[in-house]
Design an enzyme around this catalytic site. Structure first.
Site, PDB file in Angstrom:
ATOM      1  N   ASP A 153      -4.714   6.758   5.225  1.00  0.00           N
ATOM      2  CA  ASP A 153      -3.851   6.037   6.240  1.00  0.00           C
ATOM      3  C   ASP A 153      -2.724   6.067   4.724  1.00  0.00           C
ATOM      4  OD1 ASP A 153      -2.753   4.077   7.572  1.00  0.00           O
ATOM      5  OD2 ASP A 153      -3.217   2.487   6.383  1.00  0.00           O
ATOM      6  N   ASP A 197       0.288   2.740   4.008  1.00  0.00           N
ATOM      7  CA  ASP A 197      -0.064   1.254   4.487  1.00  0.00           C
ATOM      8  C   ASP A 197      -1.280   0.721   4.279  1.00  0.00           C
ATOM      9  OD1 ASP A 197       3.288   2.093   3.972  1.00  0.00           O
ATOM     10  OD2 ASP A 197       3.097   2.077   6.424  1.00  0.00           O
TER      11      ASP A 197
END
Ligand SMILES: [Zn+2]
Length: 522
Positions: free
Chosen positions: A12, A14
């Site tokens: 992922d 952020d």
């Protein structure tokens, strides 16, 4: 195959790789999280491929342009090194796309782009959506919580690491654990392998047993009566011995000295060159190790935290929380056995299972299996009834399965709109029924592992009495439902200790319908 377990790590963006700056379109605002660069370089050095899987609904909402996003990604690569693929969902929740996490689309896309399968990928992310996307694709998930991660997301996660460097250390540790430290000079002769518990326990030990079989002339499996039917389905087993071990059995008979003498004689008659004793973490291999010594078995390997003295030649330690199939593979590795190239570390059954005695509907069906060998892990019957009704109302053909002792339960649950198959098949027949299903809805019990072994997606109504990361369906698309933070968590209770069985009593039938849609769209 770069590592025995994984080809790729999906990250992922952020909150996992870089500080979460909401809807960031400015490369100047990119701040890597501490230790990220070094952690990613460890994976690159191990030959693991890397991809980013990221929801960027700021595109759909017009907060930044695609050009600005690419500038941000270029800055991330400048700071953290190159990624082999970027998988981006540009939609927001209202688009109903198949890629926005928790949907599994980005995981499928990244795996395809990297030339591998989702089950050979790990996804590291900081929120529940990341974990749900990983599970729905059949990938491994590791959560790295941040201050914004909700406690229930942490409770539900299959595995949790402190940060990205911690997750990477765990990935590399798991991959190393299934590799023999000292490879064998040649094939072993006859190896006695042991797994004395119920069907699910035997099924999750399958990869470990296959690893032994790949390096042995002959494999004899000692199992208990409750695991016999599953043991008959395992590849790699040449002979079965069924015996009840009173230090393993959940409702044990008193120890009968004559019975133990007979067992010792039977074990001696195998003429094994060595034994590998597989157990769960709360079970002791040592009583059996003593009998194996008395039967003259010269080399015994097992996992034991308790001091084994001269009972074990290979005393292996395995951390709590590792998926059971990998725990078994790690013991096999400690004994010098590994799965051969081409044999994936997944659950598998023997080829050529007999067809079930019932006619299966053509054109797709969903199976609901309401029973469980352990009451604390069964969804309440009234809730299962509502689930069947909701699935039928959504247009599904629903088959309700159960053992011969569960006919009353399956009849009651199926009356809501399904077909009652309770008591009509043995375990092999059930495997064939599940193999033909679009999806299986089931608690944490044997048939969940049967589904994993035939590659059928699972809606797992998982009571948190044992860790999900250890006992959840292995390497098969899964949606986890049920309250992971309920008071029964980690109690290993056989009967629910909490009034009303809230961990599963609160499962929303609409959530089951949505889970089936996520796992078996169209
Ligand atoms: Zn999307």
């Amino acid at each position: 195959m770069l590592t025995p377990l994984y080809d790729a790590v999906l990250l992922d963006r952020d909150g996992t790789l870089v500080e979460d700056v909401p809807y960031n379109g400015d490369p100047e605002k990119v701040r890597p999280l501490p230790g990220a660069r070094a952690a990613l370089d460890r994976l690159r050095a191990a030959g693991v491929r890397l991809a980013v899987v990221t929801n960027q609904s700021g595109l759909a909402r017009g907060y930044f342009t695609e050009r600005q996003m690419h500038a941000v990604h270029a800055r991330i690569e400048e700071l953290l090194g190159p990624f082999d693929h970027w998988a981006v969902c540009p939609h927001d929740d209202t688009d109903g796309c198949a890629c926005r996490k928790p949907a599994p689309g980005l995981v499928h896309e990244a795996a395809r782009a990297l030339g591998t399968a989702p089950r050979r990928c790990v996804l590291v992310g900081d929120i529940g959506r990341d974990m749900a996307a990983a599970l729905a694709a059949g990938a491994t998930g590791i959560l790295v919580p941040t201050p914004v991660t909700r406690p229930e997301e942490v409770a539900e996660a299959p595995a949790v690491a402190r940060d990205l460097p911690g997750a990477v250390a765990e990935i590399l540790r798991r991959a190393r654990a299934v590799r023999p430290v000292v490879p064998r000079a040649g094939r072993a002769g006859t190896v006695l392998v042991v797994r004395s518990d119920s069907a699910g326990d035997v099924l999750v030990t399958g990869p470990g047993i296959r690893a032994v079989a790949a390096g042995a002339e002959r494999v004899v499996l000692l199992c208990g009566p409750r695991g016999r039917a599953a043991a008959e389905l395992l590849p790699g087993v040449d002979e079965l011995i069924e015996w009840r071990l009173p230090w393993i059995d959940g409702s044990p008979e008193p120890v009968d000295p004559d019975d133990m003498r007979r067992l010792t004689a039977r074990l001696a008659a195998v003429g094994a060159d060595e034994a590998v004793v597989f157990t769960s973490f709360h079970q002791s291999p040592l009583p059996l190790a003593l009998l194996l010594r008395m039967a003259g078995v010269p080399r015994v390997s097992a996992i034991s935290d308790d001091y084994p003295g001269s009972l074990l030649d290979v005393r292996h330690r395995a951390p709590v929380g590792v998926p059971e199939p990998e725990r078994a593979l790690s013991l096999a590795a400690a004994a010098g056995f590994a799965l051969p190239a081409g044999d994936e570390p997944v659950l598998r059954l023997r080829a050529g299972l007999p067809a079930p005695a019932v006619d299966l509907p053509a054109g797709g069906y969903v199976v609901v299996h309401p029973g469980s060998s352990v009451p604390a892990r069964a969804c309440p019957p009234e809730r299962c009834t509502e689930i069947v009704a909701a699935l039928a109302a959504d247009g599904h053909r629903v088959l309700v399965t159960g053992g011969p002792g569960e006919r009353e339960l399956t009849a009651r649950v199926a009356a809501a709109g399904g077909t009652d198959l309770g008591g009509t098949t043995d375990l092999a027949g059930l495997a064939r029924i599940v193999a033909g299903a679009r999806c299986l809805v089931v608690g944490n019990t044997g048939p969940a592992h049967l589904a994993a072994a035939v590659g059928t997606p699972v809606v797992s109504l998982f009571a948190p009495t044992v860790p999900f990361g250890q006992w959840g369906p292995y390497r098969v698309p899964t949606v986890r439902l049920g309250d992971a933070g309920a008071a029964c968590r980690d109690t290993r209770a056989a009967t629910c200790p909490v009034a009303g069985h809230p961990c599963l009593g609160g499962v929303d039938p609409a959530a089951v319908v949505a889970a089936v849609r996520r796992l078996a769209p169209g």
